[in-house]
Write a protein that holds these residues in place. Structure first.
Motif, PDB file in Angstrom:
ATOM      1  N   GLN A  32     -31.582  -7.163  15.180  1.00  0.00           N
ATOM      2  CA  GLN A  32     -32.485  -8.281  15.015  1.00  0.00           C
ATOM      3  C   GLN A  32     -31.703  -9.575  15.216  1.00  0.00           C
ATOM      4  O   GLN A  32     -30.511  -9.623  14.367  1.00  0.00           O
ATOM      5  N   PHE A  60     -44.212  -9.980  11.120  1.00  0.00           N
ATOM      6  CA  PHE A  60     -44.070  -9.166  12.208  1.00  0.00           C
ATOM      7  C   PHE A  60     -45.292  -7.841  12.349  1.00  0.00           C
ATOM      8  O   PHE A  60     -45.497  -7.557  11.487  1.00  0.00           O
ATOM      9  N   TRP A  85     -37.404   1.458   5.369  1.00  0.00           N
ATOM     10  CA  TRP A  85     -36.112   0.701   6.027  1.00  0.00           C
ATOM     11  C   TRP A  85     -35.199   0.380   5.042  1.00  0.00           C
ATOM     12  O   TRP A  85     -35.297   0.243   3.718  1.00  0.00           O
ATOM     13  N   SER A 113     -37.931   8.342   8.953  1.00  0.00           N
ATOM     14  CA  SER A 113     -39.351   8.485   8.819  1.00  0.00           C
ATOM     15  C   SER A 113     -39.301  10.215   8.819  1.00  0.00           C
ATOM     16  O   SER A 113     -38.646  11.122   9.253  1.00  0.00           O
ATOM     17  N   GLY A 132     -43.312  -7.177  17.520  1.00  0.00           N
ATOM     18  CA  GLY A 132     -43.741  -8.414  18.397  1.00  0.00           C
ATOM     19  C   GLY A 132     -42.653  -9.461  18.044  1.00  0.00           C
ATOM     20  O   GLY A 132     -41.639  -9.158  17.160  1.00  0.00           O
ATOM     21  N   TYR A 135     -32.090  -0.516  14.265  1.00  0.00           N
ATOM     22  CA  TYR A 135     -32.591  -1.444  14.883  1.00  0.00           C
ATOM     23  C   TYR A 135     -31.679  -2.846  14.795  1.00  0.00           C
ATOM     24  O   TYR A 135     -30.980  -3.002  13.680  1.00  0.00           O
ATOM     25  N   GLY A 192     -37.909 -10.437  16.734  1.00  0.00           N
ATOM     26  CA  GLY A 192     -38.336  -9.253  16.251  1.00  0.00           C
ATOM     27  C   GLY A 192     -37.175  -8.506  16.250  1.00  0.00           C
ATOM     28  O   GLY A 192     -36.568  -8.268  17.392  1.00  0.00           O
ATOM     29  N   PRO A 193     -37.195  -7.399  15.327  1.00  0.00           N
ATOM     30  CA  PRO A 193     -36.200  -6.322  15.451  1.00  0.00           C
ATOM     31  C   PRO A 193     -36.592  -5.160  16.727  1.00  0.00           C
ATOM     32  O   PRO A 193     -37.593  -5.246  17.104  1.00  0.00           O
ATOM     33  N   PHE A 201     -30.761  -2.843  10.926  1.00  0.00           N
ATOM     34  CA  PHE A 201     -31.542  -2.213  10.052  1.00  0.00           C
ATOM     35  C   PHE A 201     -31.530  -0.656  10.306  1.00  0.00           C
ATOM     36  O   PHE A 201     -31.579  -0.354  11.336  1.00  0.00           O
ATOM     37  N   ALA A 221     -32.069  -2.230   3.650  1.00  0.00           N
ATOM     38  CA  ALA A 221     -32.109  -3.692   3.297  1.00  0.00           C
ATOM     39  C   ALA A 221     -31.410  -4.656   4.460  1.00  0.00           C
ATOM     40  O   ALA A 221     -31.786  -5.805   4.432  1.00  0.00           O
ATOM     41  N   GLN A 234     -45.132   5.957   8.294  1.00  0.00           N
ATOM     42  CA  GLN A 234     -44.265   4.837   8.008  1.00  0.00           C
ATOM     43  C   GLN A 234     -42.698   4.949   8.232  1.00  0.00           C
ATOM     44  O   GLN A 234     -42.284   5.999   8.153  1.00  0.00           O
ATOM     45  N   LEU A 235     -42.186   4.011   8.537  1.00  0.00           N
ATOM     46  CA  LEU A 235     -40.596   4.094   8.551  1.00  0.00           C
ATOM     47  C   LEU A 235     -40.135   3.416   7.371  1.00  0.00           C
ATOM     48  O   LEU A 235     -40.877   2.468   6.610  1.00  0.00           O
TER      49      LEU A 235
END
Lengths: 112, 111
Positions: free
Chosen positions: A38, B90, A102, A93, B103, A36, A43-44, A89, A104, A99-100
Motif C-alpha cells: 500500500q 476501503f 490481516w 484465509s 478500491g 499486499y 488502497g492496498p 500487509f 498489522a 474473510q482475510l
C-alpha cells in the motif's frame, strides 16, 4: 487462533539491500497467504500470494518463503529500491471463511 | 484497476448526521467488503457480503449498517456519525474466498 502477527512494525533498508518482513499464524486451517502493498493515499494492492503446498514463490524481486511446520511466512524484497517504500500487509484465509485475517502492517523505507 | 469505484472520495460531516458511502464494481464479483483503516490499527473489517442481500458483520460493525440490493453496489451507512468514525474507508471485492481487490478509498471526517 484467528490472529496473524506481523513484524517488524517499521523497517529501514539501504537501497540495494534485502528487506525481510515476517508473519506468524496459529490456525492450521489457513490455506491462502497473500501479501499486499500500500502506497500513501491508495488502497492496498495484491503483491504476491502462496498456498501451503509450496515452500517458496518468487515473482521478480519479491519472494514469499513459507514454513508450514513453524506456521510462519515471510516476504523478501531483493535489491530493494526507493520505489518499494510502502506499507506491507500479510494476510491469511481459509476456504470455509469469506474473510482475510490481516497482519498489522510494516512500514518499509528504502534509503537511497 | 479492478473495476471498483468508491463515492464520495472525501467527505466532511457533523456528529449525529447519517452518512452513506457507496462501492460500485464492474467485475460481477460475488464477495464485497467494507474496511476502515486507522493509524496503528491496520485494516479492520466492518461488514461483508457474499451475495445480493447476504451480508454479515465484521470485527468493528457497531454503528454501521450495509445493504446490497444488486451485485454491483455495496452501501455502507453510518447511522449517526461520531468523531470516532473519522477514518479512511476501503471497499474490496473478491471472486472467491481469496484474493481481494481494493478500491481507492473514502476519507471521512466527522466534526
Amino acid at each position: 487462533q484467528q490472529q496473524v502477527k506481523q513484524s517488524p512494525q517499521s523497517l529501514i533498508v539501504q537501497k540495494g539491500g534485502i528487506s525481510i518482513i515476517n508473519c506468524a499464524y496459529e490456525n492450521t486451517a489457513f490455506d491462502y497467504f497473500p501479501w499486499y502493498q500500500q502506497f500513501p493515499g491508495k488502497g492496498p494492492a495484491l503483491l504476491i500470494a502462496i498456498r501451503p503446498d509450496v515452500s517458496e514463490k518468487k515473482e521478480g524481486r519479491f519472494t514469499i518463503s513459507f514454513n508450514k511446520s513453524a506456521k510462519q511466512f515471510s516476504l523478501h524484497i531483493m535489491d530493494s529500491q526507493p520505489g518499494d517504500s510502502a506499507t506491507y500487509f500479510c494476510a491469511a484465509s481459509m476456504k470455509s471463511n469469506y474473510q482475510l485475517i490481516w497482519g498489522a502492517g510494516t512500514k518499509l523505507i528504502i534509503k537511497p | 484497476d479492478a473495476g471498483i469505484t468508491q463515492s464520495p472520495r472525501h467527505k466532511v460531516t457533523e456528529t449525529g448526521t447519517p452518512v452513506t458511502l457507496r462501492c460500485h464494481q464492474t467485475e460481477n464479483h460475488r464477495y464485497m467488503y467494507w474496511y476502515r483503516q486507522d493509524p496503528g490499527h491496520g485494516l479492520r473489517l466492518i461488514h461483508y457480503s457474499y451475495g445480493v442481500k447476504d451480508t454479515d458483520k465484521g470485527e468493528v460493525s457497531d454503528g454501521y449498517s450495509v445493504s446490497r440490493s444488486k451485485t454491483e453496489d455495496f452501501l455502507l451507512t453510518l447511522e449517526s456519525a461520531t468523531s470516532s468514525q473519522t477514518s479512511v474507508y476501503f471497499c474490496a471485492i473478491a471472486r472467491a474466498e481469496d484474493t481481494q481487490y481494493f478500491g481507492p478509498g473514502t476519507r471521512l471526517t466527522v466534526l
